[in-house]
Design a protein around this motif. Structure first.
Motif, PDB file in Angstrom:
ATOM      1  N   GLN A 196     -20.322 -15.987  -0.711  1.00 18.16           N
ATOM      2  CA  GLN A 196     -21.661 -15.524  -0.278  1.00 18.16           C
ATOM      3  C   GLN A 196     -22.440 -14.919  -1.457  1.00 18.16           C
TER       4      GLN A 196
ATOM      5  N   ALA B 103     -25.907 -15.723 -10.348  1.00 13.94           N
ATOM      6  CA  ALA B 103     -24.903 -14.656 -10.482  1.00 13.94           C
ATOM      7  C   ALA B 103     -24.753 -14.255 -11.949  1.00 13.94           C
TER       8      ALA B 103
ATOM      9  N   GLU C  21     -19.247 -20.928  -1.304  1.00  9.01           N
ATOM     10  CA  GLU C  21     -19.857 -20.544  -0.022  1.00  9.01           C
ATOM     11  C   GLU C  21     -19.142 -19.321   0.566  1.00  9.01           C
TER      12      GLU C  21
ATOM     13  N   LYS D  15     -25.180 -13.939  -4.037  1.00  4.86           N
ATOM     14  CA  LYS D  15     -26.623 -13.731  -4.082  1.00  4.86           C
ATOM     15  C   LYS D  15     -27.032 -13.601  -5.550  1.00  4.86           C
ATOM     16  N   PRO D  16     -28.298 -13.948  -5.869  1.00  3.34           N
ATOM     17  CA  PRO D  16     -28.755 -13.785  -7.253  1.00  3.34           C
ATOM     18  C   PRO D  16     -28.503 -12.351  -7.729  1.00  3.34           C
TER      19      PRO D  16
ATOM     20  N   ASP E 213     -19.000  -7.741  -7.110  1.00  4.07           N
ATOM     21  CA  ASP E 213     -19.440  -8.165  -5.771  1.00  4.07           C
ATOM     22  C   ASP E 213     -18.527  -9.257  -5.232  1.00  4.07           C
TER      23      ASP E 213
ATOM     24  N   ASP F 138     -24.507 -23.725   2.933  1.00  4.65           N
ATOM     25  CA  ASP F 138     -25.231 -22.733   2.124  1.00  4.65           C
ATOM     26  C   ASP F 138     -26.197 -23.443   1.169  1.00  4.65           C
TER      27      ASP F 138
ATOM     28  N   ILE G 206     -26.752 -20.300  -9.262  1.00  2.98           N
ATOM     29  CA  ILE G 206     -27.165 -19.481  -8.114  1.00  2.98           C
ATOM     30  C   ILE G 206     -27.810 -18.173  -8.587  1.00  2.98           C
TER      31      ILE G 206
ATOM     32  N   ASP H 225     -25.697 -10.982  -8.268  1.00  2.00           N
ATOM     33  CA  ASP H 225     -24.347 -10.502  -7.942  1.00  2.00           C
ATOM     34  C   ASP H 225     -23.462 -10.584  -9.183  1.00  2.00           C
TER      35      ASP H 225
ATOM     36  N   ASN I 275     -28.084 -22.393  -1.261  1.00  2.92           N
ATOM     37  CA  ASN I 275     -27.949 -22.052  -2.683  1.00  2.92           C
ATOM     38  C   ASN I 275     -26.816 -22.832  -3.338  1.00  2.92           C
TER      39      ASN I 275
END
Length: 213
Positions: free
Chosen positions: A77, A103, A74, A79-80, A148, A25, A101, A82, A27
């Motif tokens: 998962q 979050a 990882e 995402k920005p 999330d 990953d 990342i 989250d 990120n």
């Protein structure tokens, strides 16, 4: 609190090590490359900070092995933007990786000494979680749910039901389950009462403190 070109070079070597171990990953790799792990450790361990190993920190806890941090992150998962709940702030290293990342991180710590230290320390490095809470990780953070993703950074003897209930549909819980050795376990919430469960190998964590009465 210096972060030098030498430290960055050592981080790049660390990233190469965890890529060899299977982390893909981008990120996550960028976050590991960015977070100055040596600043999260006692100065006596600074020369070892970029080895792929766990090391002791205050209150009989450890700063997790970078591969383990990367593996758990990882699996989430992330995402920005989250909304992530972390159980076990510890040194704040995993928290910083999640924040890199992008979050929005809510994090709970049970050890008073670590809580006080990390709450002051993270903002000094410009890492700003939404909340750092002194409290019981087994209960999660119902007032901020749903999340999330939820990540547990200590070995849990069982899966706390409140954590499952605080996931969004589609949300992911990453938790090491077991006593002496833990099995890294991923739960994905697929419906109101439905979860997919995956077991992903053995790890060793400090124990998650038992519930308060």
């Amino acid at each position: 609190m210096k972060d030098t070109h030498k430290h960055q070079g050592l981080r790049n070597q660390l990233v190469a090590t965890i890529v060899e171990k299977g982390i893909t990953d981008e990120n996550v790799l960028k976050a590991i490359a960015a977070v100055p792990r040596h600043l999260f450790m006692d100065s006596g361990f600074e020369n070892f900070a970029y080895q792929d190993k766990a090391f002791p920190i205050a209150a009989d806890q450890t700063i997790s092995q970078p591969y383990t941090v990367a593996f758990q992150t990882e699996l989430l998962q992330v995402k920005p933007t989250d909304k992530i709940l972390e159980i076990g702030t510890g040194s704040g290293y995993q928290t910083a990786v999640l924040l890199e990342i992008g979050a929005r991180v809510y994090t709970i710590e049970r050890q008073k000494e670590l809580f006080k230290k990390t709450k002051i320390f993270l903002p000094k490095l410009s890492y700003k979680p939404k909340k750092i809470i002194f409290g019981d990780g087994y209960k999660g953070l119902p007032e901020e749910a749903p999340f999330d993703g939820i990540i547990v950074t200590a070995g849990a003897p069982y899966v706390p039901k409140p954590l499952l209930s605080q996931l969004k549909i589609g949300g992911r819980l990453v938790i090491p389950v077991g006593d002496k050795v833990q099995i890294m376990t991923l739960f994905v919430r697929t419906g109101e009462k439905d979860f997919e469960k995956l077991e992903l190998g053995d790890f060793k964590f400090v124990p998650m403190l038992k519930e308060k009465n």
